[in-house]
Design an enzyme around this catalytic site. Structure first.
Site: not given
Ligand code: ACO
Length: 313
Positions: A111, A238, A268
């Site tokens: 990214c 980004h 993204n």
């Molecule tokens: N729908 C419903 N529930 C979900 C989902 C979903 N799509 N995804 C995860 N959950 C649940 C999890 O299972 C968890 O449940 P639990 O508490 O019972 O275990 C709960 O929601 C919270 O999960 P988290 O992973 O803690 O959620 P978070 O608030 O961190 O959000 C997310 C997750 C959106 C992925 C966030 O961590 C994020 O944006 N991280 C950065 C990712 C990113 O930017 N990646 C791209 C990098 S760039 C590249 O080079 C490709």
């Protein structure tokens, strides 16, 4: 001497994948996705690929800059989703454009790729080796997304953005660049070349990395440029997650009005997010000569980068 962006273009697929569509594929909800990411829909290719998207974005950037394909001297394409090892995307785009005078190669910094490619163009043009370049981010993430993993499939989309760059006037264009890698942190986000492998992501680890590293990197780039965050007119960050953008803005002490975003519509798109957003904001006439602008991002690697530029027309 720095480089200026004298033309922008973008190409996003027509097909829209909404949060409601994803509700039918995995155990998720529109409410959860919007609250945790800010994303409402993303574009997915039907027939296009990284090369054809890049070609379309390049044609628009050339038109915007008033240039012809044969004027181009260098093509740098940031991508991490090309379908073949070689020929690289830049060479295929060179052929499709008929950019017969251009050299070209690809850059893979996930990214952050567009920022790394832009900095490479800046370095090449500063030496006088080339007089201009097309710098592109083009991605078809949907090929690598695991549509059974609700933790990651909600984030990604497809698209391409391109800029045409040339030497800027004194004191304008790119003023400073800061880049880095956290190789040991790379396990948080990976995907093998094996055609069957898909994206594996530790979302929380990537989130922590982005919100910690990007503000530091921006501060370093601003310091090198002799500027303060409050002097900057626009921050093109980004587009990964609205909460990440808000946290970065808070840490820098800047209002969200200075942080344009379109991730609600595209999700993204990896290396394409910044050039697609630049194109959108430029076409709305939001940038004028002398504006101070920061581009910054992060990605798999883990990589990160920021650059400060003074808009030149
Ligand atoms: N729908 C419903 N529930 C979900 C989902 C979903 N799509 N995804 C995860 N959950 C649940 C999890 O299972 C968890 O449940 P639990 O508490 O019972 O275990 C709960 O929601 C919270 O999960 P988290 O992973 O803690 O959620 P978070 O608030 O961190 O959000 C997310 C997750 C959106 C992925 C966030 O961590 C994020 O944006 N991280 C950065 C990712 C990113 O930017 N990646 C791209 C990098 S760039 C590249 O080079 C490709």
């Amino acid at each position: 001497m720095g480089i200026k962006i004298s033309g922008t273009g973008s190409a996003v697929p027509e097909h829209v994948l909404t949060n409601a569509d994803l509700e039918k594929m995995v155990d998720t909800s529109d409410e959860w996705i919007v609250e945790r990411t800010g994303i409402k829909e993303r574009r997915i290719v039907k027939g296009d690929n990284v090369v054809t998207l890049a070609e379309k974005a390049c044609r628009k950037a050339l038109e915007d800059a008033g240039k012809k394909p044969e004027d181009v001297e260098l093509i740098l394409i940031a991508t991490c989703t090309l379908e073949e090892f070689f020929p690289c995307c830049a060479c295929q785009v060179q052929a499709r454009l008929g950019a017969v005078n251009a050299a070209g190669f690809d850059v893979n910094a996930a990214c952050s790729g567009f920022l790394f490619a832009l900095a490479t163009a800046n370095a090449y043009l500063s030496t006088g080796l080339y007089k201009n370049a097309l710098v592109v981010g083009s991605e078809v993430l949907s090929r690598l997304v695991d549509y059974e993993d609700r933790g990651s499939c909600i984030l990604f989309g497809d698209g391409a953005g391109a800029v045409f760059v040339e030497p800027a006037a004194e004191g304008r264009g790119i003023i400073s660049v800061v880049q880095g890698c956290d190789g040991p942190g790379g396990v948080a986000l990976h995907c093998k070349t094996d055609a069957l492998d898909k994206i594996h992501m530790d979302g929380r680890a990537v989130y922590r990395f982005a919100t910690r590293q990007v503000p530091v990197c921006i501060e370093q780039a601003l310091q090198k440029a002799g500027m303060k965050a409050e002097e900057v007119d626009l921050f093109f960050l980004h587009q990964a997650n609205l909460r990440i953008l808000e946290t970065i803005a808070k840490r820098l002490g800047i209002p969200m009005e200075k942080v344009p975003h379109n991730l609600d519509r595209y999700g993204n798109i990896s290396s394409a997010t910044i050039p697609v957003l630049l194109d959108e904001i430029k076409k709305r006439g939001k940038m004028v000569a002398g504006n101070k602008i920061v581009l910054a991002g992060f990605g798999a690697g883990l990589t990160y980068g920021a650059c400060v530029l003074v808009w030149d027309e």
